[in-house]
Scaffold this motif. Structure first.
Motif, PDB file in Angstrom:
ATOM      1  N   ARG A 127      84.361  -9.522  92.427  1.00  8.93           N
ATOM      2  CA  ARG A 127      84.288 -10.986  92.293  1.00  8.93           C
ATOM      3  C   ARG A 127      83.118 -11.383  91.410  1.00  8.93           C
ATOM      4  N   GLU A 131      83.272 -13.626  87.760  1.00  9.22           N
ATOM      5  CA  GLU A 131      82.970 -14.992  88.201  1.00  9.22           C
ATOM      6  C   GLU A 131      83.541 -16.039  87.262  1.00  9.22           C
ATOM      7  N   THR A 135      86.204 -18.676  88.611  1.00 10.75           N
ATOM      8  CA  THR A 135      85.796 -20.080  88.649  1.00 10.75           C
ATOM      9  C   THR A 135      86.777 -20.947  87.877  1.00 10.75           C
ATOM     10  N   ARG A 136      87.213 -20.467  86.725  1.00 10.30           N
ATOM     11  CA  ARG A 136      88.162 -21.247  85.918  1.00 10.30           C
ATOM     12  C   ARG A 136      89.477 -21.438  86.661  1.00 10.30           C
ATOM     13  N   ALA A 138      89.818 -21.416  89.968  1.00  9.46           N
ATOM     14  CA  ALA A 138      89.597 -22.215  91.177  1.00  9.46           C
ATOM     15  C   ALA A 138      89.229 -23.661  90.873  1.00  9.46           C
ATOM     16  N   LEU A 139      88.411 -23.884  89.833  1.00 15.46           N
ATOM     17  CA  LEU A 139      87.856 -25.215  89.581  1.00 15.46           C
ATOM     18  C   LEU A 139      88.331 -25.842  88.276  1.00 15.46           C
ATOM     19  N   TYR A 143      82.545 -20.851  84.444  1.00 16.20           N
ATOM     20  CA  TYR A 143      81.349 -20.583  85.238  1.00 16.20           C
ATOM     21  C   TYR A 143      80.156 -20.905  84.348  1.00 16.20           C
ATOM     22  N   ASN A 241      85.699 -18.542  79.800  1.00 22.30           N
ATOM     23  CA  ASN A 241      85.472 -18.220  81.201  1.00 22.30           C
ATOM     24  C   ASN A 241      84.011 -18.441  81.589  1.00 22.30           C
ATOM     25  N   ASP A 242      83.091 -18.095  80.655  1.00 24.16           N
ATOM     26  CA  ASP A 242      81.661 -18.168  80.937  1.00 24.16           C
ATOM     27  C   ASP A 242      80.960 -19.012  79.885  1.00 24.16           C
ATOM     28  N   ASP A 262      76.361 -23.348  87.995  1.00 21.26           N
ATOM     29  CA  ASP A 262      76.645 -22.381  89.047  1.00 21.26           C
ATOM     30  C   ASP A 262      75.517 -21.374  89.236  1.00 21.26           C
ATOM     31  N   GLU A 312      71.563 -19.184  92.567  1.00 21.99           N
ATOM     32  CA  GLU A 312      72.985 -19.500  92.556  1.00 21.99           C
ATOM     33  C   GLU A 312      73.256 -20.742  93.400  1.00 21.99           C
ATOM     34  N   ARG A 315      77.931 -23.527  97.365  1.00 22.98           N
ATOM     35  CA  ARG A 315      79.053 -24.457  97.407  1.00 22.98           C
ATOM     36  C   ARG A 315      79.941 -24.148  98.608  1.00 22.98           C
TER      37      ARG A 315
END
Length: 319
Positions: A127, A131, A135-136, A138-139, A143, A241-242, A262, A312, A315
């Motif tokens: 994970r 990240e 994150t992309r 999920a949100l 990230y 992604n990042d 994040d 970090e 959340r």
């Protein structure tokens, strides 16, 4: 699995919008094939490892940091189909793919083909290595890592604006490594005008890892830069992604105010500036109590004479 995760982590910042997956195939206690998702997202890690293993994949165990894909693409067959067709006996995956096109379907296809499937080994490390992708999914955004180079007393520059160099060479080299793991770097217009930053990667052997450059500004577009009018524009970014936010105070303040950071990388130099420019402006807090519980210390280490502090964002888990 540790090697598979490490192979994938080495490709962070190069595979978007796909995840940076790693894969290792083992037969009779000997590694038969290794692979990582390639730049641009194809071929996938499993396909690379299977190609290296060839016939040695038959009866082998395949370790992968993410569930093999099951959704069809014009760019090639699914990894689940490739694995089953190669005669792999067992698949060990760290985590399930959250992409709704594959989620659980890759495992189902493998089991239907008679392949033994095990899930969960190395899950936390996997994970962390992915990240950005997770994150992309999920949100709906990248990230976001915020980088700050500070003095002991939290200043980023003298009153004149002079800031080169607050930190030493080891810290600056680490920043270049962080750049190499990002798909995009962002600065504010003030930083662009003051420093004319190149924002490239200048580590030997990683020069080709320089990310796309973005500018946070409400002013006129600048040639060679992608423009974001506000931090919320990261929700419309493609193939990212990042995202690494490098400066300056205005950009850092804007992203923190929008609660879109994040992770924070603080490179702290053993110097005291006194009167000077602060790293941040007002970020919307009305009471000290509101500041507690939002960040956790994730890492800390010496980089030559300087100190790296990693924090970090805490959340609530997605419902």
């Amino acid at each position: 699995m540790a090697e598979a995760v490490a192979l994938g982590a080495a490709m962070r910042g190069r595979t978007a919008p796909n995840p940076n997956v790693g894969c290792v195939i083992v037969r009779d206690g000997v590694v038969a094939g290794r692979g990582a998702t390639q730049p641009g997202g194809r071929p996938h890690a499993e396909a690379v490892a299977l190609a290296e293993a060839g016939e040695r994949a038959r009866g082998a165990t395949l370790h992968t940091s993410l569930e093999p894909c099951a959704h069809r693409s014009h760019r090639g067959p699914t990894c689940a189909a490739l694995i089953a067709g190669a005669g792999v006996a067992r698949v060990v995956a760290a985590i399930e793919d959250p992409d709704p096109r594959t989620r659980g379907e890759g495992f189902a296809m493998l089991r239907a083909a008679g392949v033994e499937v095990s899930v969960g080994a190395g899950a936390e490390a996997a994970r962390r290595s992915m990240e950005g992708f997770l994150t992309r999914l999920a949100l709906g955004r990248p990230y976001v890592t915020l980088k700050l180079a500070l003095s002991i007393d939290g200043k980023i520059a003298l009153p004149s604006g002079e800031s080169k160099w607050i930190t030493g060479g080891d810290a600056r080299a680490h920043v270049h490594l962080a750049r190499a793991q990002a798909d995009m770097i962002l600065v504010g217009r003030g930083t662009l005008l003051a420093d004319q930053p190149r924002l490239d990667v200048r580590l030997p052997g990683l020069e080709d890892r320089s990310p796309r450059r973005a500018l946070l500004t409400r002013g006129e577009p600048v040639a060679g830069w992608e423009i974001l009018r506000s931090p919320e524009d990261i929700f419309r970014l493609h193939n990212v992604n990042d995202l690494l936010v490098e400066g300056g105070s205005g950009a850092a303040t804007a992203f923190l105010s929008a609660d879109l950071v994040d992770r924070i990388l603080i490179y702290r130099a053993p110097i005291i500036i006194g009167e000077g420019r602060s790293a941040l402006g007002y970020i919307g807090l009305e009471a000290i109590a509101d500041a507690h519980g939002r960040w956790r210390s994730a890492d800390g280490r010496s980089l030559g004479v300087d100190r790296l502090e990693v924090y970090e964002r805490v959340r609530e888990p997605a419902a």
